[in-house]
Design a protein around this motif. Structure first.
Motif, PDB file in Angstrom:
ATOM      1  N   LEU A 103       1.128  -1.210   0.086  1.00 34.63           N
ATOM      2  CA  LEU A 103       0.311  -0.461   0.080  1.00 34.63           C
ATOM      3  C   LEU A 103       0.546   1.059   0.291  1.00 34.63           C
ATOM      4  O   LEU A 103       0.782   2.046  -0.905  1.00 34.63           O
ATOM      5  CB  LEU A 103      -0.997   0.313   1.488  1.00 34.63           C
ATOM      6  N   ARG A 104       1.558   1.606   0.989  1.00 32.56           N
ATOM      7  CA  ARG A 104       2.682   2.476   0.996  1.00 32.56           C
ATOM      8  C   ARG A 104       3.432   3.041  -0.657  1.00 32.56           C
ATOM      9  O   ARG A 104       3.808   3.721  -1.234  1.00 32.56           O
ATOM     10  CB  ARG A 104       4.054   2.567   2.364  1.00 32.56           C
ATOM     11  N   ARG A 105       3.730   1.205  -1.099  1.00 32.05           N
ATOM     12  CA  ARG A 105       4.723   1.683  -2.410  1.00 32.05           C
ATOM     13  C   ARG A 105       4.141   2.132  -3.184  1.00 32.05           C
ATOM     14  O   ARG A 105       4.627   2.557  -4.086  1.00 32.05           O
ATOM     15  CB  ARG A 105       5.391   0.338  -2.733  1.00 32.05           C
ATOM     16  N   ASP A 106       2.440   2.004  -3.300  1.00 36.04           N
ATOM     17  CA  ASP A 106       2.064   1.379  -4.092  1.00 36.04           C
ATOM     18  C   ASP A 106       1.013   3.008  -4.456  1.00 36.04           C
ATOM     19  O   ASP A 106       0.538   3.490  -5.648  1.00 36.04           O
ATOM     20  CB  ASP A 106       1.262   0.559  -4.907  1.00 36.04           C
ATOM     21  N   ARG A 107       0.232   3.417  -3.401  1.00 35.23           N
ATOM     22  CA  ARG A 107      -0.693   3.856  -3.520  1.00 35.23           C
ATOM     23  C   ARG A 107       0.057   4.911  -2.628  1.00 35.23           C
ATOM     24  O   ARG A 107      -1.922   6.677  -2.374  1.00 35.23           O
ATOM     25  CB  ARG A 107      -1.628   3.397  -2.966  1.00 35.23           C
ATOM     26  N   ILE A 108       0.699   5.314  -1.624  1.00 35.98           N
ATOM     27  CA  ILE A 108       0.991   6.093  -0.923  1.00 35.98           C
ATOM     28  C   ILE A 108       2.642   7.568  -0.986  1.00 35.98           C
ATOM     29  O   ILE A 108       2.880   6.625  -1.525  1.00 35.98           O
ATOM     30  CB  ILE A 108       1.525   6.339   0.275  1.00 35.98           C
ATOM     31  N   GLU A 125      18.064   9.840 -11.134  1.00 36.72           N
ATOM     32  CA  GLU A 125      17.956   9.101 -10.680  1.00 36.72           C
ATOM     33  C   GLU A 125      17.190   8.382  -9.367  1.00 36.72           C
ATOM     34  O   GLU A 125      16.879   7.578  -9.107  1.00 36.72           O
ATOM     35  CB  GLU A 125      19.166   8.029 -10.234  1.00 36.72           C
ATOM     36  N   ASN A 126      16.818   9.843  -8.695  1.00 40.09           N
ATOM     37  CA  ASN A 126      16.370   9.712  -7.375  1.00 40.09           C
ATOM     38  C   ASN A 126      14.901   9.893  -7.625  1.00 40.09           C
ATOM     39  O   ASN A 126      14.250   8.836  -6.378  1.00 40.09           O
ATOM     40  CB  ASN A 126      16.230  11.280  -6.553  1.00 40.09           C
ATOM     41  N   VAL A 127      14.120  10.620  -8.192  1.00 40.39           N
ATOM     42  CA  VAL A 127      13.523  10.165  -8.891  1.00 40.39           C
ATOM     43  C   VAL A 127      12.101   9.010  -9.336  1.00 40.39           C
ATOM     44  O   VAL A 127      11.480   8.201  -9.162  1.00 40.39           O
ATOM     45  CB  VAL A 127      12.446  11.215  -9.746  1.00 40.39           C
ATOM     46  N   GLY A 128      13.390   8.281  -9.859  1.00 42.47           N
ATOM     47  CA  GLY A 128      13.091   6.536 -10.624  1.00 42.47           C
ATOM     48  C   GLY A 128      13.180   5.660  -9.555  1.00 42.47           C
ATOM     49  O   GLY A 128      13.135   4.197  -9.816  1.00 42.47           O
ATOM     50  N   VAL A 129      13.951   6.148  -8.247  1.00 43.49           N
ATOM     51  CA  VAL A 129      13.744   4.550  -7.480  1.00 43.49           C
ATOM     52  C   VAL A 129      13.119   4.173  -7.555  1.00 43.49           C
ATOM     53  O   VAL A 129      12.384   2.997  -6.765  1.00 43.49           O
ATOM     54  CB  VAL A 129      14.805   5.357  -5.805  1.00 43.49           C
ATOM     55  N   PRO A 130      11.078   4.378  -6.920  1.00 45.52           N
ATOM     56  CA  PRO A 130      10.268   3.905  -6.803  1.00 45.52           C
ATOM     57  C   PRO A 130       9.927   2.987  -8.096  1.00 45.52           C
ATOM     58  O   PRO A 130       9.689   2.076  -7.664  1.00 45.52           O
ATOM     59  CB  PRO A 130       9.155   4.804  -6.214  1.00 45.52           C
ATOM     60  N   ARG A 141       9.802   3.938 -17.085  1.00 42.92           N
ATOM     61  CA  ARG A 141      10.493   4.537 -16.287  1.00 42.92           C
ATOM     62  C   ARG A 141      11.207   6.220 -16.743  1.00 42.92           C
ATOM     63  O   ARG A 141      11.138   6.769 -16.026  1.00 42.92           O
ATOM     64  CB  ARG A 141      12.360   3.406 -15.194  1.00 42.92           C
ATOM     65  N   ASP A 142      12.476   6.151 -17.759  1.00 44.66           N
ATOM     66  CA  ASP A 142      12.518   7.437 -18.229  1.00 44.66           C
ATOM     67  C   ASP A 142      11.362   8.351 -19.082  1.00 44.66           C
ATOM     68  O   ASP A 142      12.148   8.921 -18.416  1.00 44.66           O
ATOM     69  CB  ASP A 142      13.935   6.581 -18.965  1.00 44.66           C
ATOM     70  N   GLU A 143      10.417   7.981 -18.660  1.00 43.87           N
ATOM     71  CA  GLU A 143       9.143   8.408 -20.025  1.00 43.87           C
ATOM     72  C   GLU A 143       8.325   9.380 -18.728  1.00 43.87           C
ATOM     73  O   GLU A 143       8.831  10.626 -18.271  1.00 43.87           O
ATOM     74  CB  GLU A 143       8.688   7.984 -20.341  1.00 43.87           C
ATOM     75  N   ALA A 176       9.184  15.273  -6.630  1.00 43.33           N
ATOM     76  CA  ALA A 176       8.343  14.715  -8.186  1.00 43.33           C
ATOM     77  C   ALA A 176       8.664  12.986  -7.864  1.00 43.33           C
ATOM     78  O   ALA A 176       8.191  12.003  -8.253  1.00 43.33           O
ATOM     79  CB  ALA A 176       9.818  14.687  -9.279  1.00 43.33           C
ATOM     80  N   ARG A 177       9.316  12.894  -6.963  1.00 43.06           N
ATOM     81  CA  ARG A 177       9.569  11.044  -7.217  1.00 43.06           C
ATOM     82  C   ARG A 177       7.894  10.329  -6.517  1.00 43.06           C
ATOM     83  O   ARG A 177       8.281   9.483  -6.461  1.00 43.06           O
ATOM     84  CB  ARG A 177      10.965  11.266  -5.188  1.00 43.06           C
ATOM     85  N   ALA A 178       8.188  11.365  -4.425  1.00 44.22           N
ATOM     86  CA  ALA A 178       6.513  11.306  -4.504  1.00 44.22           C
ATOM     87  C   ALA A 178       5.512  10.586  -5.446  1.00 44.22           C
ATOM     88  O   ALA A 178       3.853   9.736  -4.811  1.00 44.22           O
ATOM     89  CB  ALA A 178       5.994  12.009  -3.550  1.00 44.22           C
ATOM     90  N   LEU A 179       6.054  11.381  -6.081  1.00 45.13           N
ATOM     91  CA  LEU A 179       5.014  11.287  -7.980  1.00 45.13           C
ATOM     92  C   LEU A 179       4.792  10.065  -8.761  1.00 45.13           C
ATOM     93  O   LEU A 179       4.230   9.741  -9.159  1.00 45.13           O
ATOM     94  CB  LEU A 179       4.435  12.711  -8.445  1.00 45.13           C
ATOM     95  N   ALA A 180       6.241   9.906  -8.476  1.00 45.30           N
ATOM     96  CA  ALA A 180       6.534   8.507  -9.770  1.00 45.30           C
ATOM     97  C   ALA A 180       5.649   7.135  -9.637  1.00 45.30           C
ATOM     98  O   ALA A 180       4.781   7.242 -11.215  1.00 45.30           O
ATOM     99  CB  ALA A 180       8.340   7.754  -8.917  1.00 45.30           C
ATOM    100  N   ASN A 181       5.153   6.836  -8.151  1.00 42.92           N
ATOM    101  CA  ASN A 181       4.381   5.640  -8.807  1.00 42.92           C
ATOM    102  C   ASN A 181       2.594   5.839  -8.677  1.00 42.92           C
ATOM    103  O   ASN A 181       1.883   4.797  -8.933  1.00 42.92           O
ATOM    104  CB  ASN A 181       4.393   4.904  -7.625  1.00 42.92           C
TER     105      ASN A 181
END
Length: 245
Positions: A103-108, A125-130, A141-143, A176-181
Motif C-alpha cells: 500500500l505504501r509503495r503503490d498508493r501513497i 535517479e532519485n525520482v526513478g527509485v520508486p 521509467r525514463d519517460e 517528483a519522487r513522491a509522484l513517481a508511482n
C-alpha cells in the motif's frame, strides 16, 4: 469533525464508491510511553475527519501536537491504539505487514521536511527509485521521470546530484519522487520547514498545482500561516482532536 458527523457523512456516501472520501479517520487514539514506569503521552484522543478525493488539505497545530504521528498512522507506518483509518476504501487495520508495504509503495507518496534524497544519485535517479523498486519497464521509467522533472520545473537539472541543487530544488525533486508511482494520496510533513519563506511558498504552490494536474489527494502538515491559505481546507490538531477551520 465529530464522530457523529463522520458517521452521518459515511451513511450518506454508502453505496456510492465514487463519492467515498479518499481518507476516513474514525475515533483515532494513540499514546506514547505506556510501558512500565513511563508516563503516557496522549497524542490523539478520538480524532475523526474525512478528506475528499482531489483535495489539498492542510493540517496545522503547534509543535508536538501530533501532526507527524497522525501522518504516520494514515500512511500505515504505525498503528493506532484504537480507532479506524480507511484509505481509498481499504481499512488499514485489516492489512498484514506485507500488504501495508505494498500500500505504501503503490498508493501513497511521502514528502518529508528533510528531503530524503540519496546523495550519490542524480535528480533523475532519485525520482526513478520508486519505479526501480516496482521493476517498471526502463523505457516507461525514463519517460515518467522526465515528465515529472518537467512538471516540477527541473528538466535541466536531471543529471545533477542533491549537493548541486538548492534546498527548494531538492524539495521539488522529492515531490517528483513522491509522484513517481502515481499515488492516490500524498502525505507531506512540514515540506517547507527547511526553506526560506519565498521558496516555501513556491513549493506549496507547486504542490497545489501537481495535486490538480496528477489528480491526487494531499494532506500537508504545516505551521506556516502563509501556506494555509493555499489549501482547500484547514484541519487543526489540538489536544488530540481534529477541528476544521
Amino acid at each position: 469533525m465529530t464522530e457523529n458527523a463522520s458517521a452521518q457523512s459515511g451513511a450518506a456516501l454508502a453505496g456510492d464508491p465514487s463519492r467515498e472520501p479518499m481518507v476516513r479517520v474514525e475515533n483515532l487514539h494513540h499514546s506514547y510511553g505506556t510501558g512500565t514506569g513511563a508516563v503516557a503521552v496522549h497524542a490523539l484522543r478520538g480524532a475523526s475527519f474525512d478528506i475528499r478525493r482531489g483535495e489539498l488539505v492542510a493540517l496545522k497545530g503547534r509543535s508536538g501536537s501530533g501532526k507527524t504521528t497522525l501522518l504516520h498512522l494514515i500512511g500505515g507506518l504505525d498503528s493506532p491504539d484504537r480507532g479506524r483509518i480507511v484509505l481509498d476504501g481499504t481499512d488499514l487495520s485489516e492489512l498484514g505487514e506485507n500488504q501495508l508495504l505494498e500500500l505504501r509503495r503503490d498508493r501513497i507518496g511521502f514528502i518529508f521536511q528533510s528531503f530524503g534524497l540519496i546523495p550519490i544519485l542524480t535528480a533523475a535517479e532519485n525520482v526513478g527509485v520508486p519505479l526501480r523498486l516496482r521493476r517498471a519497464d526502463p523505457h516507461e521509467r525514463d519517460e515518467r521521470v522526465a515528465l515529472l522533472l518537467a512538471l516540477v520545473g527541473l528538466a535541466d537539472q536531471a543529471p545533477q546530484r542533491p549537493a548541486e541543487l538548492s534546498g527548494g530544488q531538492q524539495q521539488r525533486v522529492a515531490i517528483a519522487r513522491a509522484l513517481a508511482n502515481r499515488p492516490a494520496l500524498l502525505l507531506a510533513d512540514e515540506p517547507t520547514g527547511q526553506l526560506d519563506a519565498q521558496t516555501g511558498l513556491a513549493v506549496m504552490e507547486l504542490l497545489r498545482a501537481v495535486v490538480r494536474s496528477e489528480g491526487v489527494t494531499a494532506l500537508v502538515a504545516t505551521h506556516d500561516p502563509q501556506l494555509l491559505g493555499l489549501a482547500d481546507r484547514v484541519l487543526e490538531l489540538s489536544d488530540g482532536e481534529v477541528i476544521e477551520r
